[in-house]
Structures are given as C-alpha cells and as structure tokens.
Design a protein around this motif. Structure first.
Motif, PDB file in Angstrom:
ATOM      1  N   LEU A 200      -5.902  -1.527  -1.301  1.00 31.30           N
ATOM      2  CA  LEU A 200      -6.487  -0.430  -0.526  1.00 31.30           C
ATOM      3  C   LEU A 200      -6.544   0.840  -1.371  1.00 31.30           C
ATOM      4  O   LEU A 200      -7.554   1.555  -1.378  1.00 31.30           O
ATOM      5  CB  LEU A 200      -5.672  -0.175   0.744  1.00 31.30           C
ATOM      6  CG  LEU A 200      -5.708  -1.240   1.839  1.00 31.30           C
ATOM      7  CD1 LEU A 200      -4.812  -0.827   2.998  1.00 31.30           C
ATOM      8  CD2 LEU A 200      -7.135  -1.481   2.331  1.00 31.30           C
TER       9      LEU A 200
ATOM     10  N   LEU B 140       4.227   1.567   5.348  1.00 33.97           N
ATOM     11  CA  LEU B 140       2.807   1.209   5.389  1.00 33.97           C
ATOM     12  C   LEU B 140       2.272   1.275   6.819  1.00 33.97           C
ATOM     13  O   LEU B 140       1.150   1.747   7.050  1.00 33.97           O
ATOM     14  CB  LEU B 140       2.609  -0.191   4.809  1.00 33.97           C
ATOM     15  CG  LEU B 140       1.170  -0.722   4.758  1.00 33.97           C
ATOM     16  CD1 LEU B 140       0.287   0.188   3.923  1.00 33.97           C
ATOM     17  CD2 LEU B 140       1.149  -2.147   4.214  1.00 33.97           C
TER      18      LEU B 140
ATOM     19  N   TYR C  50       1.848   4.890   7.754  1.00 29.75           N
ATOM     20  CA  TYR C  50       0.704   5.438   7.033  1.00 29.75           C
ATOM     21  C   TYR C  50      -0.609   4.997   7.660  1.00 29.75           C
ATOM     22  O   TYR C  50      -1.549   5.779   7.825  1.00 29.75           O
ATOM     23  CB  TYR C  50       0.781   5.025   5.567  1.00 29.75           C
ATOM     24  CG  TYR C  50      -0.473   5.332   4.775  1.00 29.75           C
ATOM     25  CD1 TYR C  50      -0.772   6.631   4.392  1.00 29.75           C
ATOM     26  CD2 TYR C  50      -1.354   4.306   4.418  1.00 29.75           C
ATOM     27  CE1 TYR C  50      -1.932   6.916   3.666  1.00 29.75           C
ATOM     28  CE2 TYR C  50      -2.495   4.588   3.700  1.00 29.75           C
ATOM     29  CZ  TYR C  50      -2.790   5.882   3.333  1.00 29.75           C
ATOM     30  OH  TYR C  50      -3.924   6.153   2.636  1.00 29.75           O
ATOM     31  N   MET C  51      -0.686   3.693   8.027  1.00 26.83           N
ATOM     32  CA  MET C  51      -1.921   3.156   8.600  1.00 26.83           C
ATOM     33  C   MET C  51      -2.235   3.795   9.948  1.00 26.83           C
ATOM     34  O   MET C  51      -3.397   4.051  10.276  1.00 26.83           O
ATOM     35  CB  MET C  51      -1.803   1.631   8.757  1.00 26.83           C
ATOM     36  CG  MET C  51      -1.839   0.871   7.449  1.00 26.83           C
ATOM     37  SD  MET C  51      -3.444   1.037   6.622  1.00 26.83           S
ATOM     38  CE  MET C  51      -3.149   0.077   5.144  1.00 26.83           C
TER      39      MET C  51
ATOM     40  N   PRO D   5      -1.588  -3.120   0.257  1.00 23.74           N
ATOM     41  CA  PRO D   5      -1.773  -1.663   0.136  1.00 23.74           C
ATOM     42  C   PRO D   5      -2.235  -1.231  -1.246  1.00 23.74           C
ATOM     43  O   PRO D   5      -2.959  -0.234  -1.381  1.00 23.74           O
ATOM     44  CB  PRO D   5      -0.384  -1.094   0.466  1.00 23.74           C
ATOM     45  CG  PRO D   5       0.559  -2.206   0.236  1.00 23.74           C
ATOM     46  CD  PRO D   5      -0.184  -3.454   0.575  1.00 23.74           C
ATOM     47  N   THR D   6      -1.844  -1.976  -2.292  1.00 25.12           N
ATOM     48  CA  THR D   6      -2.295  -1.632  -3.643  1.00 25.12           C
ATOM     49  C   THR D   6      -3.805  -1.775  -3.755  1.00 25.12           C
ATOM     50  O   THR D   6      -4.488  -0.924  -4.349  1.00 25.12           O
ATOM     51  CB  THR D   6      -1.612  -2.529  -4.690  1.00 25.12           C
ATOM     52  OG1 THR D   6      -0.188  -2.352  -4.618  1.00 25.12           O
ATOM     53  CG2 THR D   6      -2.079  -2.179  -6.099  1.00 25.12           C
TER      54      THR D   6
END
Length: 253
Positions: free
Chosen positions: A41, A246, A249-250, A38-39
C-alpha cells in the motif's frame, strides 16, 4: 481496473526488505501478510492490487512449507483429506473471483474491517492454549460448511486463515501436529486457485511480487535459523502490534 503503477528501484528494495522480514515472521510465528500488505500500500498499489500481489508473492514459500509436512497430513474427523482439499480449492476460486469483481474503492472501505478481523483471529490463535490431544470432533456437514467459509475468505483476503483452520481442525479431532500439516496443505490449495486467477487479472505488480518472493525465501531461511534462538512469542506480540496499528491507521484514512 486501474493500471498498476511502476515502481522505482528504491521502492522495490523496500518491498524486498519487507519480504525478508515477512519470511522470518512466517517461519517463527506466522502473519507475514501483515508486513507485506501495508508495504505494498505504501508502495502505491491500491488495496485490491496489494492483496493480490501479496498472495502471489507468498505462495512459493507457503507451498514449500506444505509439501515439507505432507507426511503428517490426515483425514479430518468424518471427512477425508481429499474432500477437504477439494472444498478448499473451490472456496479459493470463489473468493478470488469475488475479489476480482470488487471495485478497489469498495475494497478500500472494507479493508479496515478485514484487517481488524484478521488481527483478532491472529491474536486469538497465537495466544490460545493449544490442545495436546484430539478433541471430540464435529458433524461432517458443519466441518464442510466452516471450511467452505474459511476457503472463500482465504481466496478473498486470507489474513488469519491459518489460525481459523487450526482451531477448526483440532476441534474436529486432529492432534496439533497433524492439524498444522493439514492446515498448511489446505491453505496451499485455496491460495493456489486464487494465485492462478490473480496472475491473469492485470492487477499484479510483478516487480513487487518478485521482490517479495526473493525476500520471503531468504527470510524463511533466516527464520529457520532463528527459530531456535528467538522466542516465537516475541514475534507473535510484534504481529499483533503491527495489526493493531494498521487497523487504526486504516480506519483513520
């Protein structure tokens, strides 16, 4: 494939900090990719590029862990370790090629389901009761089929492969210490082949990969110090929380 965007200094420092935390996380409980992916992204990489960059960046520390425990590696039930190693390499190549051929737009739609699956596997593996003694085992063809599927998934995305293999190896007849060492070597095999393919894909953000790698090595050293001071259960709960957030969120993007 789209070009990999350049990263500014403050973004590289953020990525390095994520690598540091991921290194600590991997040393204590595993699941560092839940931090690095995620970082990357957030740093502006598309999902395919972020996945490839994360795999390459975490490979050196993964290799160190595998080599350190190589003396505990054993054959897996009816299969020799050499055969399992070859299966892992081939599966990793297949998964990496599939990822390389996957359009970023399609992979972006697939990512929420992959993260959900990986989070579920991590939660199941982190909190299941670990067997102390070896279990009954499984037929050779079943073990080969399962490891092939895990290796392809590992080359394609990789989240949760450690717990999938640990469960498979203990069911196949290995005790937990041998299963952990064998799992690390097999994971290194599938990621080595994937890393080799990814390195020439043109999709890698090398500044981000280097920052993650340096941060991960430092985090691994810190994690080795904290392993006697910080409960691993706390880190496992944190990873499951990160994975859950995550995933939500996705799906909402």
């Amino acid at each position: 494939m789209p070009d990999v965007p350049p990263l500014e200094l403050h973004t590289i420092l953020l990525v390095a900090a994520a690598g540091l935390f991921a290194g600590v996380q991997n040393a204590l409980a595993g699941g560092g990719s839940f931090i690095t992916f995620p970082t990357l992204l957030l740093a502006g990489l598309n999902p395919v590029s972020a996945n490839m960059t994360s795999t390459i960046a975490l490979f050196p520390s993964q290799t160190t862990s595998a080599v350190a425990g190589r003396k505990l590696v054993q054959d897996v039930g009816p299969l020799t370790f050499k055969r399992m190693f070859i299966i892992s390499i081939i599966g990793g190549i297949v998964g990496a090629i599939l990822l390389y051929l996957t359009p970023p737009t399609f992979f972006a739609k697939l990512v929420p389901w992959l993260v959900l699956f990986a989070t579920s596997m991590f939660a199941w593996g982190a909190f299941r009761k670990q067997p102390i003694h070896a279990t009954a085992g499984m037929p050779a063809w079943v073990l080969m089929l399962i490891q092939s599927c895990i290796a392809i998934y590992g080359g394609y995305f990789g989240g949760g492969i450690g717990f999938l293999m640990l469960a498979t190896l203990t069911i196949a007849g290995q005790q937990i210490r041998a299963a952990t060492a064998t799992k690390n070597m097999l994971a290194m095999a599938m990621n080595a082949s994937a890393t080799l393919i990814f390195a020439f894909s043109g999709m890698i953000s090398w500044p981000a990969a280097l920052a993650l790698c340096v941060g991960g090595i430092a985090g691994g050293l810190i994690g080795s110090w904290l392993i006697y001071r910080l409960p691993p259960q706390f880190m496992r709960i944190f990873v499951v929380c990160v994975g859950t957030v995550l995933t939500i969120y996705m799906f909402m993007r």
